[in-house]
Design a protein around this motif. Structure first.
Motif, PDB file in Angstrom:
ATOM      1  N   HIS A   1     -13.635   0.445   0.138  1.00  0.00           N
ATOM      2  CA  HIS A   1     -14.303  -0.358  -0.888  1.00  0.00           C
ATOM      3  C   HIS A   1     -13.389  -1.347  -1.590  1.00  0.00           C
ATOM      4  CE1 HIS A   1     -16.977   3.202  -0.500  1.00  0.00           C
ATOM      5  NE2 HIS A   1     -17.928   2.329  -0.727  1.00  0.00           N
ATOM      6  N   ALA A   2     -12.097  -1.153  -1.492  1.00  0.00           N
ATOM      7  CA  ALA A   2     -11.149  -2.047  -2.149  1.00  0.00           C
ATOM      8  C   ALA A   2     -10.135  -2.540  -1.133  1.00  0.00           C
ATOM      9  CB  ALA A   2     -10.439  -1.314  -3.287  1.00  0.00           C
ATOM     10  N   ARG A   3      -9.565  -3.702  -1.411  1.00  0.00           N
ATOM     11  CA  ARG A   3      -8.549  -4.232  -0.498  1.00  0.00           C
ATOM     12  C   ARG A   3      -7.293  -3.391  -0.601  1.00  0.00           C
ATOM     13  NH1 ARG A   3      -5.824  -9.177  -2.293  1.00  0.00           N
ATOM     14  NH2 ARG A   3      -3.856  -8.106  -1.987  1.00  0.00           N
ATOM     15  N   LEU A   4      -6.802  -2.929   0.531  1.00  0.00           N
ATOM     16  CA  LEU A   4      -5.573  -2.154   0.584  1.00  0.00           C
ATOM     17  C   LEU A   4      -4.764  -2.642   1.777  1.00  0.00           C
ATOM     18  CD1 LEU A   4      -4.242   0.217  -0.965  1.00  0.00           C
ATOM     19  CD2 LEU A   4      -5.125   1.737   0.815  1.00  0.00           C
ATOM     20  N   ASP A   5      -3.479  -2.919   1.547  1.00  0.00           N
ATOM     21  CA  ASP A   5      -2.635  -3.487   2.599  1.00  0.00           C
ATOM     22  C   ASP A   5      -1.570  -2.524   3.107  1.00  0.00           C
ATOM     23  OD1 ASP A   5      -3.787  -6.206   2.295  1.00  0.00           O
ATOM     24  OD2 ASP A   5      -2.838  -6.108   0.333  1.00  0.00           O
ATOM     25  N   LEU A   6      -1.155  -1.573   2.280  1.00  0.00           N
ATOM     26  CA  LEU A   6      -0.006  -0.747   2.626  1.00  0.00           C
ATOM     27  C   LEU A   6      -0.157   0.641   2.017  1.00  0.00           C
ATOM     28  CD1 LEU A   6       2.981  -0.497   3.706  1.00  0.00           C
ATOM     29  CD2 LEU A   6       3.704  -1.394   1.486  1.00  0.00           C
ATOM     30  N   ILE A   7       0.224   1.660   2.783  1.00  0.00           N
ATOM     31  CA  ILE A   7       0.289   3.039   2.290  1.00  0.00           C
ATOM     32  C   ILE A   7       1.721   3.520   2.487  1.00  0.00           C
ATOM     33  CG2 ILE A   7      -0.469   5.417   2.653  1.00  0.00           C
ATOM     34  CD1 ILE A   7      -3.161   4.315   3.595  1.00  0.00           C
ATOM     35  N   ILE A   8       2.311   4.058   1.423  1.00  0.00           N
ATOM     36  CA  ILE A   8       3.674   4.578   1.491  1.00  0.00           C
ATOM     37  C   ILE A   8       3.631   6.081   1.238  1.00  0.00           C
ATOM     38  CG2 ILE A   8       6.002   4.491   0.525  1.00  0.00           C
ATOM     39  CD1 ILE A   8       5.453   1.651  -0.389  1.00  0.00           C
ATOM     40  N   PHE A   9       4.129   6.853   2.204  1.00  0.00           N
ATOM     41  CA  PHE A   9       4.275   8.291   2.026  1.00  0.00           C
ATOM     42  C   PHE A   9       5.606   8.577   1.341  1.00  0.00           C
ATOM     43  CE2 PHE A   9       0.958   8.453   5.147  1.00  0.00           C
ATOM     44  CZ  PHE A   9       0.324   9.675   4.956  1.00  0.00           C
ATOM     45  N   THR A  10       5.580   9.377   0.294  1.00  0.00           N
ATOM     46  CA  THR A  10       6.814   9.772  -0.383  1.00  0.00           C
ATOM     47  C   THR A  10       7.136  11.240  -0.131  1.00  0.00           C
ATOM     48  OG1 THR A  10       5.617  10.307  -2.434  1.00  0.00           O
ATOM     49  CG2 THR A  10       6.457   8.055  -2.186  1.00  0.00           C
TER      50      THR A  10
ATOM     51  N   ARG B   1       3.842   3.466   5.956  1.00  0.00           N
ATOM     52  CA  ARG B   1       5.290   3.627   5.960  1.00  0.00           C
ATOM     53  C   ARG B   1       5.659   4.978   5.318  1.00  0.00           C
ATOM     54  NH1 ARG B   1       4.394   0.056   8.884  1.00  0.00           N
ATOM     55  NH2 ARG B   1       4.991  -2.143   8.673  1.00  0.00           N
ATOM     56  N   LEU B   2       6.790   5.523   5.765  1.00  0.00           N
ATOM     57  CA  LEU B   2       7.341   6.734   5.180  1.00  0.00           C
ATOM     58  C   LEU B   2       8.601   6.355   4.419  1.00  0.00           C
ATOM     59  CD1 LEU B   2       7.542   9.834   4.853  1.00  0.00           C
ATOM     60  CD2 LEU B   2       8.791   9.884   7.027  1.00  0.00           C
ATOM     61  N   ALA B   3       8.603   6.568   3.101  1.00  0.00           N
ATOM     62  CA  ALA B   3       9.761   6.208   2.285  1.00  0.00           C
ATOM     63  C   ALA B   3      10.948   7.087   2.647  1.00  0.00           C
ATOM     64  CB  ALA B   3       9.420   6.351   0.802  1.00  0.00           C
ATOM     65  N   ALA B   4      12.094   6.446   2.844  1.00  0.00           N
ATOM     66  CA  ALA B   4      13.322   7.181   3.171  1.00  0.00           C
ATOM     67  C   ALA B   4      14.317   7.085   2.022  1.00  0.00           C
ATOM     68  CB  ALA B   4      13.936   6.611   4.456  1.00  0.00           C
ATOM     69  N   TYR B   5      13.818   6.818   0.837  1.00  0.00           N
ATOM     70  CA  TYR B   5      14.676   6.527  -0.311  1.00  0.00           C
ATOM     71  C   TYR B   5      15.479   7.742  -0.756  1.00  0.00           C
ATOM     72  CZ  TYR B   5      15.984   4.256  -4.709  1.00  0.00           C
ATOM     73  OH  TYR B   5      16.677   3.688  -5.737  1.00  0.00           O
ATOM     74  N   THR B   6      14.866   8.914  -0.678  1.00  0.00           N
ATOM     75  CA  THR B   6      15.546  10.117  -1.166  1.00  0.00           C
ATOM     76  C   THR B   6      15.845  11.123  -0.055  1.00  0.00           C
ATOM     77  OG1 THR B   6      13.405  11.146  -1.662  1.00  0.00           O
ATOM     78  CG2 THR B   6      14.471   9.903  -3.431  1.00  0.00           C
ATOM     79  N   HIS B   7      15.642  10.693   1.201  1.00  0.00           N
ATOM     80  CA  HIS B   7      15.876  11.625   2.302  1.00  0.00           C
ATOM     81  C   HIS B   7      17.358  11.939   2.457  1.00  0.00           C
ATOM     82  CE1 HIS B   7      11.878  10.489   4.470  1.00  0.00           C
ATOM     83  NE2 HIS B   7      11.720  11.155   3.349  1.00  0.00           N
ATOM     84  N   LYS B   8      17.658  13.208   2.630  1.00  0.00           N
ATOM     85  CA  LYS B   8      19.036  13.593   2.920  1.00  0.00           C
ATOM     86  C   LYS B   8      19.376  13.329   4.388  1.00  0.00           C
ATOM     87  CE  LYS B   8      19.171  17.105  -0.715  1.00  0.00           C
ATOM     88  NZ  LYS B   8      19.380  18.538  -1.026  1.00  0.00           N
ATOM     89  N   LEU B   9      18.353  13.362   5.229  1.00  0.00           N
ATOM     90  CA  LEU B   9      18.564  13.086   6.642  1.00  0.00           C
ATOM     91  C   LEU B   9      18.686  11.578   6.835  1.00  0.00           C
ATOM     92  CD1 LEU B   9      18.642  14.148   9.571  1.00  0.00           C
ATOM     93  CD2 LEU B   9      16.140  13.935   9.621  1.00  0.00           C
ATOM     94  N   LYS B  10      19.802  11.110   7.321  1.00  0.00           N
ATOM     95  CA  LYS B  10      20.063   9.687   7.457  1.00  0.00           C
ATOM     96  C   LYS B  10      19.977   9.246   8.923  1.00  0.00           C
ATOM     97  CE  LYS B  10      20.889   9.216   3.076  1.00  0.00           C
ATOM     98  NZ  LYS B  10      19.914   8.509   2.216  1.00  0.00           N
TER      99      LYS B  10
ATOM    100  N   GLY C   1      11.919  -4.609  -0.163  1.00  0.00           N
ATOM    101  CA  GLY C   1      12.957  -4.954  -1.116  1.00  0.00           C
ATOM    102  C   GLY C   1      14.216  -4.185  -0.762  1.00  0.00           C
ATOM    103  N   ASP C   2      14.665  -3.301  -1.658  1.00  0.00           N
ATOM    104  CA  ASP C   2      15.844  -2.471  -1.407  1.00  0.00           C
ATOM    105  C   ASP C   2      15.480  -1.055  -0.989  1.00  0.00           C
ATOM    106  OD1 ASP C   2      17.519  -4.588  -2.158  1.00  0.00           O
ATOM    107  OD2 ASP C   2      17.335  -4.059  -4.275  1.00  0.00           O
ATOM    108  N   VAL C   3      14.207  -0.764  -0.854  1.00  0.00           N
ATOM    109  CA  VAL C   3      13.763   0.595  -0.546  1.00  0.00           C
ATOM    110  C   VAL C   3      13.613   0.751   0.970  1.00  0.00           C
ATOM    111  CG1 VAL C   3      11.941   2.304  -0.859  1.00  0.00           C
ATOM    112  CG2 VAL C   3      12.584   0.800  -2.756  1.00  0.00           C
ATOM    113  N   PRO C   4      14.397   1.619   1.599  1.00  0.00           N
ATOM    114  CA  PRO C   4      14.273   1.825   3.048  1.00  0.00           C
ATOM    115  C   PRO C   4      13.029   2.641   3.379  1.00  0.00           C
ATOM    116  CG  PRO C   4      15.919   3.307   2.150  1.00  0.00           C
ATOM    117  CD  PRO C   4      15.477   2.439   1.010  1.00  0.00           C
ATOM    118  N   VAL C   5      12.340   2.244   4.435  1.00  0.00           N
ATOM    119  CA  VAL C   5      11.156   2.978   4.891  1.00  0.00           C
ATOM    120  C   VAL C   5      11.195   3.080   6.408  1.00  0.00           C
ATOM    121  CG1 VAL C   5       9.691   2.307   2.940  1.00  0.00           C
ATOM    122  CG2 VAL C   5       9.762   0.860   4.985  1.00  0.00           C
TER     123      VAL C   5
END
Length: 507
Positions: A240-249, A273-282, A292-296
């Motif tokens: 029902h609404a415009r949505l362009d991106l889903i980020i899993f945290t 996308r799956l956010a990798a901002y706080t993942h310990k696995l690199k 931006g600066d957030v890896p996904v």
């Protein structure tokens, strides 16, 4: 523009305050009604159009100075016909190399003014060096070079200020936002949301957080953003609404939860996308993309996006109009035959599922008796069906009853020439709705439906009365979506007339 909660309607209080007890939380339907209904413009397409505009602008200034100063005195010189386009292309490449086609740079021409002047100046320095080393200084007018340099720089700045004004207007309307939903609340989501919000030049607009958990691990507000519901609610919200991106945290170790949620969300026409901002696995740096600066980590991409949307739409309009003109005599003859054969209207309109499950009306030539029309297609047409007229039997077997759908393509724009066929909303196979028969059935609605498709030219047209038939059709549709190309559309169109000769399943 930084990531921020979607605005509420004028005169209402912020959702955070209402969540705090001032007023009840709005329903998903209300929140969806707040969303900008207009589709977003792709930043890639916007940047591409600016590149093209600046190329033509610089060439125009160069040829304009040549016409005024050089051609008026000495006539047109072939050297200028080569050098002007070459230097203009080089200037665009220089601007691209200095990242001056990103939306942030296009929004701030004053802030990036030295870079713009530097890129244009570097082109002229390179040109002067080439003229010196190749000893062709007598072939080019110094007045022309100086005039083009000054005139081109002035034109570039004027154009950049005009582009900045246009982009600010589009930004105010939300036409450049990437409307984003966050899946997963609590401690894992908070740092991601804070990092996205801290980006001054980002184009994300967070609409809210969705989480299946209802305990203390998932509070009602995360980093200032409201939790709007569960993953099932997110699917309904996106319809029902415009949505362009889903980020899993969610943490990457929550494999079962991720797979369970993805099974519900992959049917939507959005990037996931799956956010990798706080993942310990690199992973290695090339494994990531960045918001931006957030890896996904990229999980799913919208099937047809950016320039592909423009190319496919242009193909539909141009080729569809040509097909409509070519088919006009046959359509007129069919309309006359229908009118003579049985009383009632010539055209029949039926509601079907379109892009992103939206309801659309498709046109067909009427093939059933007028008093026996089945608007919901609750009963499939079968062999020797008494509801079908004499003319209807012929046009159904040859699919000529589908020709009026060219009106949908050319004028309404809710159908494509090629794509998954739009099924009637209550169509059934073995007394079960199609989406009950095929897991992930609605994933075929991630693109605009078409008059013909990959399934049809592979023999899966006509009656779909068994689970096996609808399963095969959906598998072909998904293969088309995942492997779309313009040449594939051309190939399918070329084979469609031959596929229509096979009429054993068309009643």
């Amino acid at each position: 523009m930084c990531a921020e909660p979607a605005a509420t309607p004028e005169g209402t209080e912020p959702r955070e305050k209402r969540l705090g007890g001032v007023a009840p939380q709005p329903t998903l339907a209300e929140i969806a009604s707040f969303s900008a209904p207009d589709p977003a413009y792709s930043p890639i397409v916007v940047a591409g159009l600016v590149r093209l505009g600046e190329l033509l602008l610089l060439m125009g200034v160069g040829f304009g100075v040549h016409h005024i100063h050089v051609a008026a005195q000495w006539g047109i010189s072939a050297e200028y016909l080569v050098v002007i386009p070459a230097m203009s292309f080089l200037a665009v490449f220089a601007l691209q190399g200095m990242r001056l086609y990103h939306l942030a740079a296009l929004r701030s021409p004053i802030h990036h003014g030295f870079k713009i002047a530097g890129a244009w100046s570097a082109v002229f320095v390179a040109a002067l060096a080439a003229i010196f080393f190749f000893r062709v200084d007598n072939s080019f007018s110094r007045v022309w070079l100086a005039g083009w340099y000054v005139g081109g720089l002035f034109a570039l700045f004027l154009e950049r200020f005009a582009v900045a004004a246009a982009i600010r207007a589009l930004t105010r309307k939300g036409r450049l936002d990437r409307r984003t939903a966050i899946v997963g609340g609590g401690p894992s989501a908070a740092p991601v949301l804070s990092a996205l919000a801290a980006q001054e030049e980002g184009d994300l607009r967070i609409v809210g957080v969705f989480d299946d958990r209802a305990d203390t691990r998932s509070p009602d507000v995360v980093a200032g953003y409201p939790k709007l519901g569960t993953v099932d609610d997110l699917v309904e919200f996106a319809r029902h609404a415009r949505l362009d991106l889903i980020i899993f945290t969610l943490p990457i170790t929550a494999e079962d939860r991720l797979l369970q949620m993805l099974r519900k969300l992959w049917v939507l026409p959005v990037d996931i996308r799956l956010a990798a901002y706080t993942h310990k696995l690199k992973f290695r740096p090339r494994s990531y993309s960045y918001l931006g600066d957030v890896p996904v980590i990229d999980i799913f991409d919208k099937p047809i996006a950016d320039w592909d949307v423009f190319v496919k739409a242009a193909f539909d309009k141009i080729v569809g109009a040509l097909c409509l003109v070519a088919a006009a005599p046959a359509m007129l003859a069919i309309a006359l035959a229908i009118k003579i054969d049985s009383p009632g209207p010539v055209l029949f309109k039926q509601k079907r599922y379109g892009f992103n499950n939206e309801e659309i009306e498709v046109y067909k030539f009427r093939s059933l008796y007028a008093d026996q029309q089945d608007q919901s297609a609750s009963r499939l047409v079968t062999r020797d069906d008494p509801r079908v007229t004499r003319v209807g039997r012929l046009i159904r077997r040859t699919s000529l009853d589908e020709l009026p759908q060219l009106f949908n393509v050319v004028f309404k724009g809710n159908l494509s020439l090629v794509g998954p066929r739009p099924h009637a909303m209550h169509a059934r196979a073995a007394e079960r709705l199609y989406d009950e028969v095929v897991d992930g059935y609605f994933a075929r609605h991630r693109v605009k439906p078409g008059i013909t498709g990959w399934a049809q030219i592979n023999g899966w047209r006509g009656e779909t009365d068994t689970p096996e038939k609808i399963q095969a059709r959906v598998e072909h549709d998904l293969d088309y979506i995942e492997n779309w190309s313009l040449m594939r559309d051309v190939y399918i169109l070329a084979l469609t007339p031959f596929a229509l000769l096979k009429t054993e399943r068309a009643y």
